[in-house]
Motif scaffolding. Sequence first.
Motif, PDB file in Angstrom:
ATOM      1  N   PRO A  39     -10.803   3.240   2.189  1.00 37.83           N
ATOM      2  CA  PRO A  39     -10.220   2.710   0.953  1.00 37.83           C
ATOM      3  C   PRO A  39     -10.908   3.281  -0.298  1.00 37.83           C
ATOM      4  O   PRO A  39     -12.110   3.510  -0.304  1.00 37.83           O
ATOM      5  CB  PRO A  39     -10.442   1.208   1.048  1.00 37.83           C
ATOM      6  N   ALA A  40     -10.085   3.484  -1.338  1.00 39.66           N
ATOM      7  CA  ALA A  40     -10.590   4.036  -2.582  1.00 39.66           C
ATOM      8  C   ALA A  40      -9.747   3.515  -3.735  1.00 39.66           C
ATOM      9  O   ALA A  40      -8.552   3.225  -3.578  1.00 39.66           O
ATOM     10  CB  ALA A  40     -10.538   5.566  -2.549  1.00 39.66           C
ATOM     11  N   ASP A  41     -10.376   3.407  -4.896  1.00 38.49           N
ATOM     12  CA  ASP A  41      -9.658   2.976  -6.093  1.00 38.49           C
ATOM     13  C   ASP A  41      -8.861   4.138  -6.678  1.00 38.49           C
ATOM     14  O   ASP A  41      -9.346   5.280  -6.722  1.00 38.49           O
ATOM     15  CB  ASP A  41     -10.637   2.466  -7.145  1.00 38.49           C
ATOM     16  N   ILE A  42      -7.651   3.848  -7.131  1.00 38.57           N
ATOM     17  CA  ILE A  42      -6.812   4.818  -7.835  1.00 38.57           C
ATOM     18  C   ILE A  42      -6.739   4.352  -9.290  1.00 38.57           C
ATOM     19  O   ILE A  42      -5.934   3.492  -9.646  1.00 38.57           O
ATOM     20  CB  ILE A  42      -5.402   4.902  -7.226  1.00 38.57           C
ATOM     21  N   ARG A  43      -7.634   4.890 -10.118  1.00 24.21           N
ATOM     22  CA  ARG A  43      -7.755   4.460 -11.511  1.00 24.21           C
ATOM     23  C   ARG A  43      -7.763   2.925 -11.544  1.00 24.21           C
ATOM     24  O   ARG A  43      -8.434   2.279 -10.735  1.00 24.21           O
ATOM     25  CB  ARG A  43      -6.642   5.076 -12.353  1.00 24.21           C
ATOM     26  N   ASP A  44      -7.016   2.358 -12.492  1.00 24.95           N
ATOM     27  CA  ASP A  44      -6.904   0.894 -12.517  1.00 24.95           C
ATOM     28  C   ASP A  44      -5.626   0.429 -11.840  1.00 24.95           C
ATOM     29  O   ASP A  44      -5.268  -0.742 -11.905  1.00 24.95           O
ATOM     30  CB  ASP A  44      -6.954   0.369 -13.958  1.00 24.95           C
ATOM     31  N   TYR A  45      -4.932   1.376 -11.166  1.00 20.98           N
ATOM     32  CA  TYR A  45      -3.648   1.049 -10.546  1.00 20.98           C
ATOM     33  C   TYR A  45      -3.794   0.134  -9.338  1.00 20.98           C
ATOM     34  O   TYR A  45      -2.999  -0.772  -9.112  1.00 20.98           O
ATOM     35  CB  TYR A  45      -2.918   2.327 -10.111  1.00 20.98           C
ATOM     36  N   GLY A  46      -4.791   0.427  -8.506  1.00 23.96           N
ATOM     37  CA  GLY A  46      -4.960  -0.354  -7.289  1.00 23.96           C
ATOM     38  C   GLY A  46      -5.952   0.316  -6.355  1.00 23.96           C
ATOM     39  O   GLY A  46      -6.604   1.298  -6.711  1.00 23.96           O
ATOM     40  N   ARG A  47      -6.069  -0.222  -5.162  1.00 26.39           N
ATOM     41  CA  ARG A  47      -6.967   0.316  -4.138  1.00 26.39           C
ATOM     42  C   ARG A  47      -6.115   0.684  -2.928  1.00 26.39           C
ATOM     43  O   ARG A  47      -5.227  -0.096  -2.529  1.00 26.39           O
ATOM     44  CB  ARG A  47      -8.032  -0.711  -3.765  1.00 26.39           C
ATOM     45  N   ALA A  48      -6.373   1.855  -2.351  1.00 25.65           N
ATOM     46  CA  ALA A  48      -5.475   2.398  -1.330  1.00 25.65           C
ATOM     47  C   ALA A  48      -6.251   2.957  -0.149  1.00 25.65           C
ATOM     48  O   ALA A  48      -7.441   3.268  -0.233  1.00 25.65           O
ATOM     49  CB  ALA A  48      -4.590   3.494  -1.926  1.00 25.65           C
ATOM     50  N   ALA A  49      -5.533   3.084   0.961  1.00 27.40           N
ATOM     51  CA  ALA A  49      -6.032   3.774   2.143  1.00 27.40           C
ATOM     52  C   ALA A  49      -4.831   4.355   2.877  1.00 27.40           C
ATOM     53  O   ALA A  49      -3.696   3.899   2.702  1.00 27.40           O
ATOM     54  CB  ALA A  49      -6.799   2.822   3.059  1.00 27.40           C
ATOM     55  N   VAL A  50      -5.086   5.376   3.683  1.00 25.51           N
ATOM     56  CA  VAL A  50      -4.061   5.965   4.543  1.00 25.51           C
ATOM     57  C   VAL A  50      -4.585   5.935   5.968  1.00 25.51           C
ATOM     58  O   VAL A  50      -5.752   6.270   6.215  1.00 25.51           O
ATOM     59  CB  VAL A  50      -3.715   7.408   4.123  1.00 25.51           C
ATOM     60  N   ALA A  51      -3.727   5.515   6.902  1.00 27.97           N
ATOM     61  CA  ALA A  51      -4.158   5.312   8.285  1.00 27.97           C
ATOM     62  C   ALA A  51      -3.117   5.834   9.257  1.00 27.97           C
ATOM     63  O   ALA A  51      -1.986   6.168   8.883  1.00 27.97           O
ATOM     64  CB  ALA A  51      -4.406   3.822   8.530  1.00 27.97           C
ATOM     65  N   VAL A  52      -3.514   5.883  10.518  1.00 25.37           N
ATOM     66  CA  VAL A  52      -2.613   6.245  11.619  1.00 25.37           C
ATOM     67  C   VAL A  52      -2.695   5.137  12.653  1.00 25.37           C
ATOM     68  O   VAL A  52      -3.784   4.655  12.988  1.00 25.37           O
ATOM     69  CB  VAL A  52      -3.015   7.593  12.256  1.00 25.37           C
ATOM     70  N   ASP A  53      -1.535   4.705  13.149  1.00 26.05           N
ATOM     71  CA  ASP A  53      -1.523   3.618  14.125  1.00 26.05           C
ATOM     72  C   ASP A  53      -1.759   4.134  15.539  1.00 26.05           C
ATOM     73  O   ASP A  53      -2.092   5.316  15.743  1.00 26.05           O
ATOM     74  CB  ASP A  53      -0.207   2.822  14.011  1.00 26.05           C
ATOM     75  N   THR A  54      -1.589   3.294  16.524  1.00 21.11           N
ATOM     76  CA  THR A  54      -1.921   3.647  17.907  1.00 21.11           C
ATOM     77  C   THR A  54      -0.882   4.535  18.582  1.00 21.11           C
ATOM     78  O   THR A  54      -1.108   4.977  19.711  1.00 21.11           O
ATOM     79  CB  THR A  54      -2.097   2.362  18.739  1.00 21.11           C
TER      80      THR A  54
END
Length: 258
Positions: free
Chosen positions: A100-115
């Motif tokens: 997870p990482a902050d995107i400016r003041d827009y929000g906090r995001a992550a990218v994942a892969v499921d099983t």
Amino acid sequence: MSRVTGNQPEGTPTWIELAVSDLDRAMDFYGALFGWTYETETTDAGARYAVGLVGGRRAAGLREVPDASGGPWTMYMATDDCDGTAKRIADAGGRVLWGPADIRDYGRAAVAVDTVGAQFGLWQGRAHVGCEVVNEPGTLVRNDLVAPDPGPARAFYAAVFGYTLDGNPDMPDVDFTFLRRPDGHEIGGIMGDPAAGDAGWATLFEVADTDAAVARAVAAGGTASEPEDTVYVRQARVTDPFGTEIVIGARWDARPAT
């Protein structure tokens, strides 16, 4: 139609984003197809970014990546705690690829892969709540995961987001399961298709008239299947100039009279 003014409940598809190698061409194509206008900016990493607008409200994002190769749209699930949800993803057997990482003041995001190998994102909105308009022409209607072996995916998403799993009596011959939030709201589904190849989230955009939208897609440099009638919509598969496939559909209760 639905106008969104705040963060969606946990586990709701809340934003969609496509990486493209030529942002101007992508803007032209999706503008012709959906009537989007745009807000553009440069990200902190120096990439050009465009937000597609419907009626002045955010509908989707286009991010310029020089080596993008026509991959699918990335669908982001809403979360109240991006870090906590990322941990549940790992605990359930998935992998967090970024954040997870902050995107400016827009929000906090992550990218994942499921099983089963399908990629998706997490979005904890702050100044940017995600899609501000859905369920009307030119906007996101739903996302369904298609996988050759859907069982592990059903267990994974139930563990991460607390979804309940329900069959679909409207399609008794299809291996399809609705995903519902703990409050009972349907957020999408998981379809088993042995011929699917790689697993992935399929994105469905609403249009007012499927046949007319197919004609616009082809005129703008894309390709499309012949429209077909289903239980819920008249739909077609559209491939953009970069090789990304989406589904477009007009709901039976919203189609123009013939």
